[in-house]
Scaffold this active site. Sequence first.
Site, short mmCIF file in Angstrom:
data_model
loop_
_atom_site.label_atom_id
_atom_site.label_comp_id
_atom_site.label_asym_id
_atom_site.label_seq_id
_atom_site.Cartn_x
_atom_site.Cartn_y
_atom_site.Cartn_z
N ARG A 144 0.87 -1.18 0.00
CA ARG A 144 0.00 0.00 0.00
C ARG A 144 0.91 1.22 0.00
NH1 ARG A 144 2.64 1.85 3.59
NH2 ARG A 144 1.18 3.59 3.66
N GLY A 145 0.24 2.36 -0.21
CA GLY A 145 1.01 3.60 -0.36
C GLY A 145 1.04 3.97 -1.83
N ALA A 146 0.69 5.20 -2.16
CA ALA A 146 0.48 5.57 -3.56
C ALA A 146 1.64 5.19 -4.48
CB ALA A 146 0.16 7.07 -3.63
N ARG B 111 -7.73 -0.36 -6.71
CA ARG B 111 -8.02 0.71 -5.73
C ARG B 111 -8.24 2.00 -6.52
NH1 ARG B 111 -4.14 1.18 -0.64
NH2 ARG B 111 -6.00 2.14 0.29
N GLN C 189 -1.66 2.21 9.99
CA GLN C 189 -0.39 2.29 9.25
C GLN C 189 0.68 3.05 10.05
OE1 GLN C 189 -3.41 2.82 7.91
NE2 GLN C 189 -3.50 2.35 5.72
N ASP D 269 -2.07 10.81 -1.80
CA ASP D 269 -2.45 9.78 -2.76
C ASP D 269 -2.85 10.37 -4.10
OD1 ASP D 269 -3.00 8.62 0.10
OD2 ASP D 269 -2.72 6.93 -1.26
N ASN E 40 -5.50 12.28 0.94
CA ASN E 40 -4.56 11.48 1.72
C ASN E 40 -5.36 10.69 2.74
OD1 ASN E 40 -1.71 10.81 2.16
ND2 ASN E 40 -1.97 11.79 4.15
N LYS E 41 -4.64 9.88 3.51
CA LYS E 41 -5.29 9.01 4.49
C LYS E 41 -6.32 9.75 5.34
CE LYS E 41 -4.89 5.59 4.72
NZ LYS E 41 -5.79 4.87 3.79
#
Length: 348
Positions: A45-47, A88, A195, A236, A246-247
């Site tokens: 995960r993570g852009a 996603r 995370q 993201d 973002n998150k």
Amino acid sequence: MVPTVEWKDGVVRLLDQSRLPTQVEFLDCRDYRAVAQAIRELKVRGAPAIGVTAAMGVALGAHGVAASDYDAFAKAVGEICDHLAASRPTAVNLFWAIARMKRKMATLKTQPIPQIKAELVRESQAILDEDIALCKAMGTEGAHVIGDGQTVLTHCNAGALATAGYGTALGVIRAAWEQGKKIHVIADETRPVLQGARLTAWELMQDKIPVTLITDNMAGSLMRQGKIQVCVVGADRIAANGDVANKIGTYSVAVLARAHGIPFYVAAPYSTIDLATKTGADIPIEERNPLEVTSIHGSHPVAPEGVAVYNPAFDVTPAEFVTGIITERGIFKPGDLAGVFGAERPAG
Ligand SMILES: CSC[C@H]1O[C@H](OP(=O)(O)O)[C@H](O)[C@@H]1O
């Protein structure tokens, strides 16, 4: 740091982030569907990391295509790209990387199919190598926003685990640390998938960078006590007007930072800047499984069975709350991005 993702002996090897911090385990994906599933299930995960991983998924899928002519091959690879693109919806890096792989393939239409397959692997590795270089450049460009002796808050994980290595927000933090600054990091645990607790705390402790873990609802109180001097987070997708997806929880941090006069920076490479998306209102926000909220790792219920749940994985921070966007080319006001990145970057 162990590699987040790598092409190894014809498979896509992932560090399984769903097992961290207690287990360091690897997942070998032998077909593109396994890659898409790993992205969907946040094993990677993570852009930027999912962009690199999707690119390797395209190369992996192409390897399995039996077509002998270019048109049939390209059609099959296009279907593989569509499958990976559906994993996603929010991080634009996923779509940017897939589009780049498609563009690469189109330049090779006169080559023999085996040559095209080999070139696609090389292109996915080039995207990986470029991402690490971009993160290190962001670190160099952004380290000065964290002063010697300061405490910096970060949200979620925008580190080596969210990229091909080194990190975006954590890349800025790493660079400040490597410059000898006595900094301290406050890591939001980042409910519901944790995370920050599971990944950022783990990463920074691996590098012996001082880190204190807090629950998400503590950030405001620490700011009011003057215990945080700067915030640096990842992204993201950044829209053309500088709005930042973002998150979930990032918007709250940004508003709290503004209320306390604390600079709030976003670190992101050009592959996260999406000039085709006009504003944050146009960014698709992923909604995830309610189990992420009502349990810890799918077990240990923390809410009554059947309760209604809202679980958006991201929120949007309007550009007005962002002090600056730290990129590999320097730090820019959110509204200036189109001018800086508009010319060179092909759409999607
Ligand atoms: C360097 S981009 C990291 C970015 O991605 C994370 O989301 P997720 O863990 O769901 O992929 C989070 O938004 C981070 O800031």
